[in-house]
Write a protein that holds these residues in place. Structure first.
Motif, PDB file in Angstrom:
ATOM      1  N   VAL A  24       0.701  -1.341  -0.035  1.00 14.12           N
ATOM      2  CA  VAL A  24      -0.021   0.135  -0.023  1.00 14.12           C
ATOM      3  C   VAL A  24       0.926   1.029  -0.244  1.00 14.12           C
ATOM      4  CG1 VAL A  24      -1.816   1.301   1.317  1.00 14.12           C
ATOM      5  CG2 VAL A  24      -1.714  -1.371   1.230  1.00 14.12           C
ATOM      6  N   ALA A  25       0.659   1.767  -1.079  1.00 18.70           N
ATOM      7  CA  ALA A  25       1.719   3.270  -1.272  1.00 18.70           C
ATOM      8  C   ALA A  25       0.861   4.529  -0.962  1.00 18.70           C
ATOM      9  CB  ALA A  25       2.325   3.239  -2.627  1.00 18.70           C
ATOM     10  N   ARG A  26       1.410   5.584  -0.400  1.00 16.48           N
ATOM     11  CA  ARG A  26       0.760   6.562   0.067  1.00 16.48           C
ATOM     12  C   ARG A  26       0.249   7.402  -1.220  1.00 16.48           C
ATOM     13  NH1 ARG A  26      -0.228   9.796   4.237  1.00 16.48           N
ATOM     14  NH2 ARG A  26       0.918   8.430   5.560  1.00 16.48           N
ATOM     15  N   GLU A  27       1.206   7.399  -2.360  1.00 19.98           N
ATOM     16  CA  GLU A  27       0.975   8.256  -3.376  1.00 19.98           C
ATOM     17  C   GLU A  27       1.334   7.283  -4.716  1.00 19.98           C
ATOM     18  OE1 GLU A  27      -0.359  11.171  -3.803  1.00 19.98           O
ATOM     19  OE2 GLU A  27      -0.292  11.830  -1.605  1.00 19.98           O
ATOM     20  N   PRO A  28       0.219   7.296  -5.542  1.00 21.26           N
ATOM     21  CA  PRO A  28       0.578   6.503  -6.868  1.00 21.26           C
ATOM     22  C   PRO A  28       1.560   7.014  -7.651  1.00 21.26           C
ATOM     23  CG  PRO A  28      -1.818   7.336  -6.751  1.00 21.26           C
ATOM     24  CD  PRO A  28      -1.212   8.132  -5.497  1.00 21.26           C
ATOM     25  N   SER A  29       2.585   6.183  -8.192  1.00 20.61           N
ATOM     26  CA  SER A  29       3.753   6.471  -8.987  1.00 20.61           C
ATOM     27  C   SER A  29       3.380   7.363 -10.206  1.00 20.61           C
ATOM     28  CB  SER A  29       4.435   5.319  -9.437  1.00 20.61           C
ATOM     29  OG  SER A  29       5.419   5.640 -10.384  1.00 20.61           O
ATOM     30  N   ALA A  30       3.835   8.461 -10.857  1.00 20.70           N
ATOM     31  CA  ALA A  30       3.702   9.035 -11.900  1.00 20.70           C
ATOM     32  C   ALA A  30       3.746   8.111 -13.026  1.00 20.70           C
ATOM     33  CB  ALA A  30       4.501  10.142 -12.032  1.00 20.70           C
ATOM     34  N   GLN A  31       4.411   6.990 -12.934  1.00 20.28           N
ATOM     35  CA  GLN A  31       4.692   5.952 -14.126  1.00 20.28           C
ATOM     36  C   GLN A  31       3.777   4.936 -14.123  1.00 20.28           C
ATOM     37  OE1 GLN A  31       8.692   5.054 -14.361  1.00 20.28           O
ATOM     38  NE2 GLN A  31       9.429   7.101 -14.348  1.00 20.28           N
ATOM     39  N   GLY A  32       2.708   4.965 -12.984  1.00 17.64           N
ATOM     40  CA  GLY A  32       1.752   4.002 -12.787  1.00 17.64           C
ATOM     41  C   GLY A  32       2.379   3.058 -11.817  1.00 17.64           C
ATOM     42  N   ASP A  33       2.120   1.643 -11.583  1.00 16.95           N
ATOM     43  CA  ASP A  33       2.522   0.766 -10.726  1.00 16.95           C
ATOM     44  C   ASP A  33       3.964   0.667 -10.924  1.00 16.95           C
ATOM     45  OD1 ASP A  33       1.673  -2.788 -10.191  1.00 16.95           O
ATOM     46  OD2 ASP A  33       2.919  -1.414  -9.012  1.00 16.95           O
ATOM     47  N   ALA A  34       4.673   1.017  -9.839  1.00 16.48           N
ATOM     48  CA  ALA A  34       6.174   1.089  -9.903  1.00 16.48           C
ATOM     49  C   ALA A  34       6.788  -0.072  -9.082  1.00 16.48           C
ATOM     50  CB  ALA A  34       6.959   2.210  -9.535  1.00 16.48           C
ATOM     51  N   TRP A  35       5.936  -0.744  -8.363  1.00  9.68           N
ATOM     52  CA  TRP A  35       6.151  -1.861  -7.358  1.00  9.68           C
ATOM     53  C   TRP A  35       6.332  -3.316  -8.154  1.00  9.68           C
ATOM     54  CZ3 TRP A  35       8.238  -1.276  -2.897  1.00  9.68           C
ATOM     55  CH2 TRP A  35       7.957  -0.172  -2.066  1.00  9.68           C
ATOM     56  N   GLY A  36       7.224  -3.802  -7.775  1.00 11.30           N
ATOM     57  CA  GLY A  36       7.583  -5.315  -8.387  1.00 11.30           C
ATOM     58  C   GLY A  36       7.721  -6.307  -7.459  1.00 11.30           C
ATOM     59  N   SER A  37       7.178  -7.682  -7.578  1.00 10.09           N
ATOM     60  CA  SER A  37       7.519  -8.746  -6.704  1.00 10.09           C
ATOM     61  C   SER A  37       8.433  -9.583  -7.374  1.00 10.09           C
ATOM     62  CB  SER A  37       6.174  -9.459  -6.176  1.00 10.09           C
ATOM     63  OG  SER A  37       6.471 -10.410  -5.515  1.00 10.09           O
ATOM     64  N   VAL A  38       9.465 -10.116  -6.948  1.00 11.82           N
ATOM     65  CA  VAL A  38      10.630 -10.858  -7.723  1.00 11.82           C
ATOM     66  C   VAL A  38      10.709 -12.141  -6.643  1.00 11.82           C
ATOM     67  CG1 VAL A  38      13.137 -11.046  -8.343  1.00 11.82           C
ATOM     68  CG2 VAL A  38      11.796  -8.906  -8.610  1.00 11.82           C
TER      69      VAL A  38
ATOM     70  N   GLY B 207      10.546 -17.352  -0.755  1.00 11.63           N
ATOM     71  CA  GLY B 207      10.428 -16.007  -0.463  1.00 11.63           C
ATOM     72  C   GLY B 207      10.183 -15.107  -1.687  1.00 11.63           C
ATOM     73  N   ARG B 208       9.958 -13.798  -1.528  1.00 14.89           N
ATOM     74  CA  ARG B 208       9.897 -12.755  -2.577  1.00 14.89           C
ATOM     75  C   ARG B 208      10.373 -11.438  -2.114  1.00 14.89           C
ATOM     76  NH1 ARG B 208       6.870 -14.940  -6.614  1.00 14.89           N
ATOM     77  NH2 ARG B 208       6.706 -13.028  -7.610  1.00 14.89           N
ATOM     78  N   LEU B 209      11.014 -10.897  -3.016  1.00 14.03           N
ATOM     79  CA  LEU B 209      11.719  -9.613  -2.961  1.00 14.03           C
ATOM     80  C   LEU B 209      10.657  -8.544  -3.447  1.00 14.03           C
ATOM     81  CD1 LEU B 209      14.012  -7.933  -2.165  1.00 14.03           C
ATOM     82  CD2 LEU B 209      14.861  -8.281  -4.413  1.00 14.03           C
ATOM     83  N   LEU B 210      10.017  -7.529  -2.507  1.00 13.69           N
ATOM     84  CA  LEU B 210       9.415  -6.543  -3.188  1.00 13.69           C
ATOM     85  C   LEU B 210      10.470  -5.258  -3.689  1.00 13.69           C
ATOM     86  CD1 LEU B 210       6.669  -6.175  -0.371  1.00 13.69           C
ATOM     87  CD2 LEU B 210       6.665  -7.067  -2.567  1.00 13.69           C
ATOM     88  N   VAL B 211      10.264  -4.877  -4.786  1.00 16.24           N
ATOM     89  CA  VAL B 211      11.245  -3.724  -5.198  1.00 16.24           C
ATOM     90  C   VAL B 211      10.383  -2.462  -5.850  1.00 16.24           C
ATOM     91  CG1 VAL B 211      13.197  -5.159  -5.571  1.00 16.24           C
ATOM     92  CG2 VAL B 211      11.523  -4.764  -7.360  1.00 16.24           C
TER      93      VAL B 211
END
Length: 338
Positions: free
Chosen positions: A70-84, A91-95
């Motif tokens: 949950v991010a406070r402000e949406p990214s200007a480029q849209g969804d910038a989060w990734g799950s690797v 396990g998974r790495l959030l980036v």
């Protein structure tokens, strides 16, 4: 027709209590400010103070999961989060994909630090370590990290400088099995001067030309008189009361690790594992090169189990220093069989 529950919720604002109705028999009541409901998937809600905007990103393969970022402000480029995914570990790495791409070096160093601490924690358990010697403890960062990651055995920390030792002592007082000594360790018992004012990089050695070019902090220095003791002379007191001691040696002394190691003498054979900061590029005059340090450790019976970059040049990508983790393979406890 409204239920009794709904009628009661409707009455609360009249007496100064605000209501955020979540449905299905659930509500949040509060007196001041405002609350915002952010749906998180189909089975959960985030209730946040204020009415700011939030962006919810599912975490998992193909955006399907039972966890969300949950991010406070949406990214200007849209969804910038990734799950690797971390291989097959589960396990998974959030980036933040935008940030990590913009500063690959910092991202890599942070990942290496995390992997190193996880590896060391696993080794302490595998080798049944019950006493960690923390040489060059500074303000106790390494010891605090060990405790956060679940290590419950004894910690024995050595820090020679006055300011750092004061902080270390304050932290260790809260821990019944954490000993601290206001001395440095080296090849011989002696009194020496250490360069201070370099934050976590205080050293008994002067900076090299390369070090001066890399770090502005080396331009100014003052010295402090400290005591140096041999490690083998500190072992009995440090290990007192431990049945079947299985110590681990961590050294971070800014170019002085081989001197610390030499001060263990034949008692270095007591250690089941060790960790040393080895230099690919020398920051301190007279410090050993990585190959010399590792050859010395290997000659004493230790073998590499992990190498993790500590610092890296931004301009060239070259690694300046590694955390080198080593073990005695024959020190792994034998599992009893029926």
């Amino acid at each position: 027709m409204p239920t009794l529950y709904r009628r009661m919720l409707g009455l609360l604002p009249r007496i100064g209590v605000q209501v955020l109705d979540l449905g299905s028999g659930a509500a949040v009541v509060y007196r001041r400010g405002s609350r915002t409901r952010v749906p998180v998937g189909r089975a959960a809600d985030l209730v946040a103070r204020g009415a700011g905007r939030y962006e919810v990103t599912p975490v998992g393969p193909e955006k399907k999961a039972d966890m969300w970022v949950v991010a406070r402000e949406p990214s200007a480029q849209g969804d910038a989060w990734g799950s690797v995914p971390f291989g097959e570990s589960g396990g998974r790495l959030l980036v933040d994909e935008t940030a990590s791409a913009a500063d690959e070096r910092r991202f890599q160093i942070a990942a290496a630090e995390y992997l190193c601490t996880q590896h060391v924690t696993a080794l302490l358990e595998k080798y049944r370590v019950n006493c960690v010697f923390d040489v060059g403890a500074n303000a106790g960062q390494y010891g605090r990290r060990l405790r956060r990651l679940g290590y419950t055995g004894r910690i024995v920390s050595f820090e020679p400088t006055a300011d750092a030792f004061e902080k270390l002592e304050r932290v260790a007082k809260k821990d019944d099995d954490w000993q601290v000594f206001n001395v440095g360790l080296g090849r011989e018992d002696s009194a020496q001067s250490i360069h201070v004012g370099w934050n976590t990089m205080n050293s008994l050695l002067p900076p090299s030309d390369y070090g001066k070019d890399r770090y502005l902090r080396f331009a100014k220095t003052r010295t402090e008189d400290i005591e140096i003791r041999r490690l083998d002379g500190m072992l009995e007191k440090a290990l007192d009361g431990i049945t079947d001691p299985r110590p681990y040696l961590k050294m971070d002394t800014q170019g002085y690790d081989l001197e610390v190691f030499a001060g263990a003498g034949e008692r270095i054979a007591d250690f089941v594992g060790m960790q040393s900061e080895v230099a690919a590029l020398r920051l301190y005059e007279g410090s050993p090169r990585m190959r010399e340090a590792i050859a010395t450790y290997e000659e004493a019976g230790f073998e590499i189990s992990g190498m993790y970059p500590v610092t890296r040049e931004e301009s060239t990508g070259r690694v300046v220093e590694f955390d080198c983790v080593m073990v005695r393979a024959d020190a792994v406890p034998q599992t009893a069989t029926a």
